[in-house]
Design an enzyme around this catalytic site. Structure first.
Site, PDB file in Angstrom:
ATOM      1  CE  LYS A   5      38.064  50.307  45.111  1.00 16.96           C
ATOM      2  NZ  LYS A   5      38.856  49.799  43.997  1.00 16.96           N
TER       3      LYS A   5
ATOM      4  CD  GLN B 176      41.833  47.719  43.334  1.00 20.72           C
ATOM      5  OE1 GLN B 176      40.749  47.809  43.893  1.00 20.72           O
ATOM      6  NE2 GLN B 176      42.384  48.740  42.704  1.00 20.72           N
TER       7      GLN B 176
ATOM      8  CG  ASP C 246      35.790  48.978  38.625  1.00 25.36           C
ATOM      9  OD1 ASP C 246      35.524  50.114  39.047  1.00 25.36           O
ATOM     10  OD2 ASP C 246      36.909  48.452  38.717  1.00 25.36           O
TER      11      ASP C 246
END
Ligand code: NDP
Length: 303
Positions: A61, A105, A128
């Site tokens: 990422k 994450q 997200d």
């Protein structure tokens, strides 16, 4: 949907090609935003602990956001990080004007509460798409930041299949991260959607109804060839690590990644299929960059 028929092998939906396309579009848009508006989209990724798979995702990422010309920051926190420390960092990133996208994450180490983190995360920076606000916007058909893997799956479906309206879709899996949002997006695309899960009766028969079959289960090769309707588009979201088929390699403890669909069987029946690896997984990071650009434009009020 045209029916390529059961006899021909399915067309492979190459995630690499489409992910490259999305990344190129993002890079071009970042260049435009910088030159026309002095706006550089910024992504902050937070990793707690040393889970090896998460480390790989987080590195990719960071690298891909830099390659697209974005501002990119990765916060690597030790396993022993407390809930307060994590919440403080998220609050700082919420307030940081150089950051437009925040990704924490998952999964977090067991002593940390993911729900509390999502509760304080600014929904406008939730690239997200996991906050209640964005889940609600998706369920209500309102614009918002939607989860990356489902959005990436929809790009692959549209590119491969074209018009989706009126198609019968079955999504196996109902997680907040994948199954539910994909089902919502398919519904928005005017598909007739069934969501199957671990309590669904006669799952093979339910799957056989699908012109579009999405597998988001987390069970290696669970969906067999005879569960698939001839000519169906099969999107395999699963990422499962299994021992090699070759007994010699397996004995050495070597593993490989497979999907939730039995690829060899399925490709003889399906019309289109995403491989694992090389399918949906590659789209996830590309769409994360796209979401960060979207967030930056909304926050800065530019079109
Ligand atoms: P979860 O474990 O959160 O959800 C799995 C879902 O599958 C649940 O809804 C569960 O049903 C259902 N399920 C489990 N067993 C069965 C069964 N035997 N029959 C029918 N349904 C079943 O997983 P995620 O949604 O987070 O992930 C799914 C897969 O996608 C995993 O392999 C994961 O690694 C992969 N993934 C891939 C990504 C990518 O970038 N390609 C990104 C994120 C995930 P129930 O609700 O009843 O328990």
């Amino acid at each position: 949907m045209s029916d390529p028929g059961a006899a021909a092998a399915a067309q492979i939906i190459d995630g690499k090609v489409y992910a490259e396309g999305v990344r190129a579009e993002v890079a071009a848009e970042v260049t435009r935003l910088k030159s026309e508006h002095g706006l550089q989209p910024g992504l902050a990724v937070v990793l707690v602990g040393d889970d090896p798979a998460s480390q790989i995702y987080v590195r990719s990422k960071g690298e891909q956001s830099l390659a697209a010309g974005m501002h990119s920051v990765t916060h690597r926190l030790p396993e022993a990080t407390t809930q307060d420390e994590l919440l403080r960092l998220v609050a700082e990133l919420n307030a940081d004007p150089a950051i437009h996208g925040i990704l924490v994450q998952l999964p977090l180490p067991k002593h940390l509460d993911e729900k509390q983190v999502l509760a304080i995360l600014d929904p406008e920076k939730d690239v997200d798409g996991l906050t209640m606000v964005n889940a609600g916007r998706l369920a209500s058909g309102l614009p918002g930041l939607y989860p990356c893997t489902p959005l990436g799956s929809m790009i692959l479906l549209r590119e491969a299949v074209g018009e989706l309206a009126g198609k019968r879709a079955v999504v196996v899996g109902r997680s907040m991260l994948v199954g539910r949002p994909i089902a919502q997006l398919l519904l928005q695309a005017d598909c007739t959607v069934t969501i199957a899960h671990s309590r669904t009766g006669d799952l093979p028969a339910v799957c056989r109804e699908a012109e579009i079959l999405v597998a988001a289960v987390g069970r290696p090769r669970m969906i067999r060839g005879d569960w698939i309707r001839p000519g169906a588009a099969v999107i395999d979201v699963g990422i499962n690590r299994v021992p090699f088929d070759d007994p010699e390699k397996a004995a050495q403890g070597k593993t490989k990644v497979v999907g939730d669909v039995h690829f060899k069987e399925a490709r003889e029946v399906a019309g289109w299929i995403t491989p694992v690896p090389g399918g949906v997984g590659l789209m996830t990071v590309a769409v994360l960059l796209q979401n960060t650009v979207t967030a930056a434009k909304r926050i800065a009020g530019v079109s």
